[in-house]
Design an enzyme around this catalytic site. Structure first.
Site, PDB file in Angstrom:
ATOM      1  N   ASN A  35      13.132 -20.627  31.241  1.00 45.72           N
ATOM      2  CA  ASN A  35      11.908 -19.820  31.138  1.00 45.72           C
ATOM      3  C   ASN A  35      11.832 -19.752  30.331  1.00 45.72           C
ATOM      4  OD1 ASN A  35      15.020 -19.142  33.533  1.00 45.72           O
ATOM      5  ND2 ASN A  35      13.358 -20.381  34.106  1.00 45.72           N
ATOM      6  N   ILE A  54       6.600 -16.028  28.464  1.00 43.51           N
ATOM      7  CA  ILE A  54       8.031 -15.758  29.410  1.00 43.51           C
ATOM      8  C   ILE A  54       7.659 -16.059  30.222  1.00 43.51           C
ATOM      9  CG2 ILE A  54       9.912 -13.913  29.796  1.00 43.51           C
ATOM     10  CD1 ILE A  54       9.217 -12.614  27.034  1.00 43.51           C
ATOM     11  N   CYS A  55       8.820 -16.259  31.725  1.00 44.34           N
ATOM     12  CA  CYS A  55       8.626 -16.877  32.651  1.00 44.34           C
ATOM     13  C   CYS A  55       9.598 -16.267  33.561  1.00 44.34           C
ATOM     14  CB  CYS A  55       9.103 -18.158  33.867  1.00 44.34           C
ATOM     15  SG  CYS A  55       8.451 -18.180  35.100  1.00 44.34           S
ATOM     16  N   LEU A  56       8.702 -14.943  34.157  1.00 41.92           N
ATOM     17  CA  LEU A  56       9.213 -12.866  34.603  1.00 41.92           C
ATOM     18  C   LEU A  56       8.760 -12.710  35.664  1.00 41.92           C
ATOM     19  CD1 LEU A  56      11.666 -11.885  34.616  1.00 41.92           C
ATOM     20  CD2 LEU A  56      11.001  -9.950  33.192  1.00 41.92           C
TER      21      LEU A  56
END
Length: 185
Positions: A108, A115-117
């Protein structure tokens, strides 16, 4: 620590309840973002996960801070991961910009720090993206959770890392440990 907070109080005390000179008022105007940040930083510092540490390089600029996450369990245990957070002027209508400064092998987080959030997304398909009701505390807890319960191999940003985990979990673990030794100490 909240130098900006003391400044806000001091400025309010100097002006009193009603400002007599509009010109001097405009030079002292404090943004909505900064007023929100004074409250949110105090709440954040009182409710930090034990694996996180926040650093404000300039205590008068609460809109920029660094976060260190030191996971105490899972694949990333033993590493120190640095994040940079910048809160834009349009906060809280838009989310803060966050980048991982530590090179990492993570499904992620890319090796270049993206960032993958979902809560960092202004518009999220699943409805879990940014909303004006979210705070810095949500961001910090979310980043901390990327190393534990939000670690997501099914919807990766770093597809190569996720496929590596799917192919060979033990080799994935070894690569993560190698990255920690090289970049996250």
């Amino acid at each position: 620590m909240l130098t900006l907070a003391s400044k806000l109080k001091r400025d309010d005390g100097v002006r009193g309840p009603r400002a007599s000179n509009p010109a001097s008022d405009s030079t002292r105007r404090v943004s909505v973002r900064d007023k929100l940040l004074v409250k949110e930083v105090a709440d954040l510092e009182a409710n930090l996960p034990c694996t996180c540490k926040v650093n404000f390089p300039d205590p008068n600029k609460l809109h920029y801070f660094q976060l260190t996450v030191t996971p105490d369990e899972g694949y990333y245990q033993g590493g120190k991961f640095q994040f940079e957070t910048e809160v834009p002027d349009a906060y809280n209508m838009v989310p803060p910009k966050v980048k991982c400064l530590t090179r990492i092998w993570h499904p992620n987080i890319t090796e270049t720090g993206e960032i993958c959030l979902s809560l960092l997304r202004e518009h999220s398909i699943d409805g879990t993206g940014w909303a004006p009701t979210r705070t810095l505390k949500d961001i910090v807890w979310g980043l901390n959770s990327l190393f534990t319960d939000l670690l997501n191999f099914d919807d990766p940003l770093n597809i190569e890392a996720a496929e590596h985990h799917l192919r060979d979990k033990e080799d994935f673990r070894k690569k993560v440990e190698d990255y920690i030794k090289r970049y996250a100490r």
